[in-house]
Motif scaffolding. Structure first.
Motif, PDB file in Angstrom:
ATOM      1  N   ASP A  56      -1.986 -59.928   1.248  1.00  0.00           N
ATOM      2  CA  ASP A  56      -1.609 -60.713   2.432  1.00  0.00           C
ATOM      3  C   ASP A  56      -1.207 -59.822   3.604  1.00  0.00           C
ATOM      4  O   ASP A  56      -1.703 -59.980   4.724  1.00  0.00           O
ATOM      5  N   GLN A  57      -0.331 -58.853   3.339  1.00  0.00           N
ATOM      6  CA  GLN A  57       0.168 -58.022   4.445  1.00  0.00           C
ATOM      7  C   GLN A  57      -0.887 -57.064   4.981  1.00  0.00           C
ATOM      8  O   GLN A  57      -0.927 -56.772   6.175  1.00  0.00           O
ATOM      9  N   GLU A  58      -1.731 -56.571   4.078  1.00  0.00           N
ATOM     10  CA  GLU A  58      -2.815 -55.690   4.510  1.00  0.00           C
ATOM     11  C   GLU A  58      -3.803 -56.465   5.379  1.00  0.00           C
ATOM     12  O   GLU A  58      -4.298 -55.969   6.391  1.00  0.00           O
ATOM     13  N   ASP A  59      -4.066 -57.699   4.984  1.00  0.00           N
ATOM     14  CA  ASP A  59      -4.979 -58.547   5.759  1.00  0.00           C
ATOM     15  C   ASP A  59      -4.422 -58.784   7.167  1.00  0.00           C
ATOM     16  O   ASP A  59      -5.160 -58.750   8.146  1.00  0.00           O
ATOM     17  N   LEU A  60      -3.127 -59.008   7.240  1.00  0.00           N
ATOM     18  CA  LEU A  60      -2.511 -59.291   8.548  1.00  0.00           C
ATOM     19  C   LEU A  60      -2.419 -58.033   9.411  1.00  0.00           C
ATOM     20  O   LEU A  60      -2.579 -58.096  10.629  1.00  0.00           O
ATOM     21  N   SER A  61      -2.145 -56.891   8.783  1.00  0.00           N
ATOM     22  CA  SER A  61      -1.949 -55.664   9.566  1.00  0.00           C
ATOM     23  C   SER A  61      -3.253 -54.894   9.772  1.00  0.00           C
ATOM     24  O   SER A  61      -3.326 -54.027  10.642  1.00  0.00           O
ATOM     25  N   GLY A  62      -4.249 -55.171   8.937  1.00  0.00           N
ATOM     26  CA  GLY A  62      -5.509 -54.439   9.031  1.00  0.00           C
ATOM     27  C   GLY A  62      -5.456 -53.056   8.405  1.00  0.00           C
ATOM     28  O   GLY A  62      -6.377 -52.259   8.583  1.00  0.00           O
ATOM     29  N   PRO A  64      -4.653 -50.613   4.759  1.00  0.00           N
ATOM     30  CA  PRO A  64      -4.519 -50.678   3.304  1.00  0.00           C
ATOM     31  C   PRO A  64      -3.118 -50.288   2.825  1.00  0.00           C
ATOM     32  O   PRO A  64      -2.469 -49.433   3.437  1.00  0.00           O
ATOM     33  N   PHE A  65      -2.693 -50.899   1.755  1.00  0.00           N
ATOM     34  CA  PHE A  65      -1.461 -50.512   1.049  1.00  0.00           C
ATOM     35  C   PHE A  65      -0.238 -50.388   1.959  1.00  0.00           C
ATOM     36  O   PHE A  65       0.409 -49.347   2.004  1.00  0.00           O
ATOM     37  N   VAL A  66       0.068 -51.459   2.674  1.00  0.00           N
ATOM     38  CA  VAL A  66       1.299 -51.506   3.473  1.00  0.00           C
ATOM     39  C   VAL A  66       2.335 -52.478   2.887  1.00  0.00           C
ATOM     40  O   VAL A  66       3.486 -52.452   3.292  1.00  0.00           O
ATOM     41  N   GLY A  67       1.924 -53.330   1.945  1.00  0.00           N
ATOM     42  CA  GLY A  67       2.838 -54.318   1.354  1.00  0.00           C
ATOM     43  C   GLY A  67       3.630 -53.729   0.190  1.00  0.00           C
ATOM     44  O   GLY A  67       3.759 -52.505   0.086  1.00  0.00           O
ATOM     45  N   PRO A  68       4.148 -54.586  -0.698  1.00  0.00           N
ATOM     46  CA  PRO A  68       4.979 -54.122  -1.816  1.00  0.00           C
ATOM     47  C   PRO A  68       4.286 -53.093  -2.712  1.00  0.00           C
ATOM     48  O   PRO A  68       4.909 -52.091  -3.090  1.00  0.00           O
ATOM     49  N   ALA A  69       3.036 -53.316  -3.059  1.00  0.00           N
ATOM     50  CA  ALA A  69       2.329 -52.351  -3.914  1.00  0.00           C
ATOM     51  C   ALA A  69       2.172 -51.020  -3.180  1.00  0.00           C
ATOM     52  O   ALA A  69       2.288 -49.948  -3.772  1.00  0.00           O
ATOM     53  N   GLY A  70       1.926 -51.099  -1.880  1.00  0.00           N
ATOM     54  CA  GLY A  70       1.777 -49.889  -1.075  1.00  0.00           C
ATOM     55  C   GLY A  70       3.075 -49.104  -0.998  1.00  0.00           C
ATOM     56  O   GLY A  70       3.063 -47.861  -1.033  1.00  0.00           O
ATOM     57  N   ALA A 172      -3.272 -47.036 -13.600  1.00  0.00           N
ATOM     58  CA  ALA A 172      -2.938 -48.445 -13.410  1.00  0.00           C
ATOM     59  C   ALA A 172      -2.776 -48.750 -11.923  1.00  0.00           C
ATOM     60  O   ALA A 172      -2.663 -47.849 -11.090  1.00  0.00           O
ATOM     61  N   HIS A 173      -2.761 -50.025 -11.600  1.00  0.00           N
ATOM     62  CA  HIS A 173      -2.496 -50.443 -10.223  1.00  0.00           C
ATOM     63  C   HIS A 173      -0.977 -50.590 -10.048  1.00  0.00           C
ATOM     64  O   HIS A 173      -0.306 -51.120 -10.926  1.00  0.00           O
ATOM     65  N   PRO A 174      -0.435 -50.128  -8.903  1.00  0.00           N
ATOM     66  CA  PRO A 174       1.016 -50.254  -8.720  1.00  0.00           C
ATOM     67  C   PRO A 174       1.525 -51.694  -8.792  1.00  0.00           C
ATOM     68  O   PRO A 174       2.668 -51.918  -9.215  1.00  0.00           O
ATOM     69  N   SER A 175       0.713 -52.681  -8.451  1.00  0.00           N
ATOM     70  CA  SER A 175       1.218 -54.055  -8.547  1.00  0.00           C
ATOM     71  C   SER A 175       1.385 -54.490 -10.007  1.00  0.00           C
ATOM     72  O   SER A 175       2.173 -55.383 -10.315  1.00  0.00           O
ATOM     73  N   TYR A 176       0.659 -53.828 -10.908  1.00  0.00           N
ATOM     74  CA  TYR A 176       0.883 -54.055 -12.337  1.00  0.00           C
ATOM     75  C   TYR A 176       2.293 -53.591 -12.725  1.00  0.00           C
ATOM     76  O   TYR A 176       3.018 -54.288 -13.449  1.00  0.00           O
ATOM     77  N   LEU A 177       2.689 -52.434 -12.214  1.00  0.00           N
ATOM     78  CA  LEU A 177       4.045 -51.935 -12.501  1.00  0.00           C
ATOM     79  C   LEU A 177       5.093 -52.900 -11.950  1.00  0.00           C
ATOM     80  O   LEU A 177       6.134 -53.124 -12.571  1.00  0.00           O
TER      81      LEU A 177
END
Ligand code: URA
Length: 204
Positions: A56-62, A64-70, A172-177
């Motif tokens: 969601d946040q990456e889509d809004l900001s344009g 990659p990886f700026v939200g919680p996983a980022g 692994a993907h950080p959102s998995y963690l």
């Protein structure tokens, strides 16, 4: 390459990839109310970091990886001594796939078919950046890089040679963690850190 669809001539610059992904409607994800998110970082980076898809946040900001996983990724990169600013950070799937839950957009995993269609773009980026190492975060990124589904637990901890002489590392993907708790989170965090440390060592 296995799994990849051939769309003809590859874009000759990252700017051309950026324009093309914004216009891409080769799978239904591009038809949603979203924006393509282009990779970010030096065009000659030695390390390419590949996620699943913008959230969601990456889509809004344009970006990659700026939200919680980022944010979690940034923390671990920093701990491992990997400079995110020196890496080319991108995603396997270029558009955010979601379903509406009330007013919220809920992440939906891309299908193998959607990943295989979008592979054209990630492979175009990789052909232009020519990284020495690629770090794939999670199963979607691993499929995007290999064109087949692999198990993270079996694929991690060892380099996978790519056809151009570069090396793919899978973790692994950080959102998995972020979704785990307690001992499982601790154990997976330890494995994630070990994977980043191994990548850091190969980069040096
Ligand atoms: N998760 C991803 O895989 N990529 C992003 O850019 C953000 C979250």
């Amino acid at each position: 390459t296995a799994g990849e669809q051939d769309f003809g001539e590859r874009p000759e610059t990252l700017a051309a990839v950026d324009r093309a992904i914004h216009a891409c409607r080769r799978c239904p994800i591009g038809e949603l109310d979203n924006h393509a998110v282009m990779g970010e970082g030096p065009a000659d980076a030695a390390l390419m970091i590949v996620g699943e898809q913008p959230g969601d946040q990456e889509d809004l900001s344009g970006k990659p990886f700026v939200g919680p996983a980022g944010q979690l990724l940034d923390t671990h990169l920093q701990r491992a001594g990997i400079d995110r600013g020196a890496a080319y950070v991108t995603n396997t799937v270029k558009h955010f796939k979601y379903v509406m839950r009330g007013k919220r957009r809920l992440h939906q995993s891309p299908t193998a078919k959607e990943i295989d269609i979008c592979r054209w773009w990630i492979e175009s980026e990789r052909a232009l950046v020519k990284p020495k190492l690629v770090l794939a975060l999670g199963a979607s990124a691993a499929r995007g890089m290999l064109g087949k589904t692999v198990s993270i637990s079996r694929a991690r901890g060892t380099p996978h040679p790519l056809e151009d002489g570069s090396e793919l590392w899978i973790t692994a993907h950080p959102s998995y963690l972020l979704r785990l708790e307690g001992d499982a989170q601790q154990e997976q965090t330890r494995l994630f850190e070990a994977d980043l440390a191994a990548v850091r060592e190969r980069l040096a």
